[in-house]
Design a protein around this motif. Structure first.
Motif: not given
Length: 190
Positions: A18-42
């Motif tokens: 049982k995987r929470d794929r929706a939460a994983a997608e939200c986390l991925l967006m937060l880390k890399y793709f949102d305007e205020e993403s957690i990770f930098e360009d490098d």
């Protein structure tokens, strides 16, 4: 007689997680793709093997130039005429899912992206007309998904679900239908 198949996984006998794929997608967006993403360009470049501005430029070009636009009413009507002449009245396109091997898949993601042949893959769902024009593509879901799971997450039926589907009408065996269909291979439960 044969044993009745126990449902729950796409391959008989495989363990079900049982995987929470929706939460994983939200986390991925937060880390890399949102305007205020957690990770930098490098970090984006190290993970995805390209610079973030290039990735966003590709997305922008694909969406603004309408490379994958939905067909217009007159195009749907032409496809339906052509398909009816070939013996498929009401068919608006052929839909299928393909696995693309992901050679550079990060090792931490191998389990989620492991396809049916054991290698990490991403799935491409595409709809094409008889003239091989691809007018819908949905790419990037993990290879661990089967075709039904892809369809459940795909935007291909969004217009239909929202009541915005193009109007079509065709008759088969004296019955009138008002929605076209996609010709699919193997997208059904046993």
């Amino acid at each position: 007689m044969g044993r009745k198949r126990r449902w729950g996984g796409s391959v008989f006998g495989h363990k079900i997680y049982k995987r929470d794929r929706a939460a994983a997608e939200c986390l991925l967006m937060l880390k890399y793709f949102d305007e205020e993403s957690i990770f930098e360009d490098d970090q984006f470049r190290r993970r995805y093997r390209m610079r973030k501005p290039l990735f966003l430029h590709i997305i922008d070009e694909l969406t603004t130039e309408e490379y994958l636009r939905s067909p217009r009413q007159h195009e749907i009507e032409e496809m339906m005429r052509s398909n009816a002449a070939r013996g498929f009245p009401g068919m608006i396109g052929s839909i299928d899912c393909m696995h693309w091997e992901w050679a550079n898949c990060p090792s931490g993601w191998h389990g989620v992206y492991k396809g049916h042949k054991g290698n990490p893959t991403m799935i491409l769902e595409a709809v094409a007309s008889e003239d091989l024009r691809i007018w819908h593509a949905f790419f990037g879901l993990p290879g661990s998904h089967n075709d039904i799971n892809v369809l459940n997450r795909s935007p291909v039926f969004d217009d239909l679900a929202n009541g915005n589907a193009l109007e079509v009408e065709f008759t088969v065996n004296g019955n009138i239908y008002s929605m076209g269909y996609y010709l699919a291979d193997g997208i059904y439960p046993d």
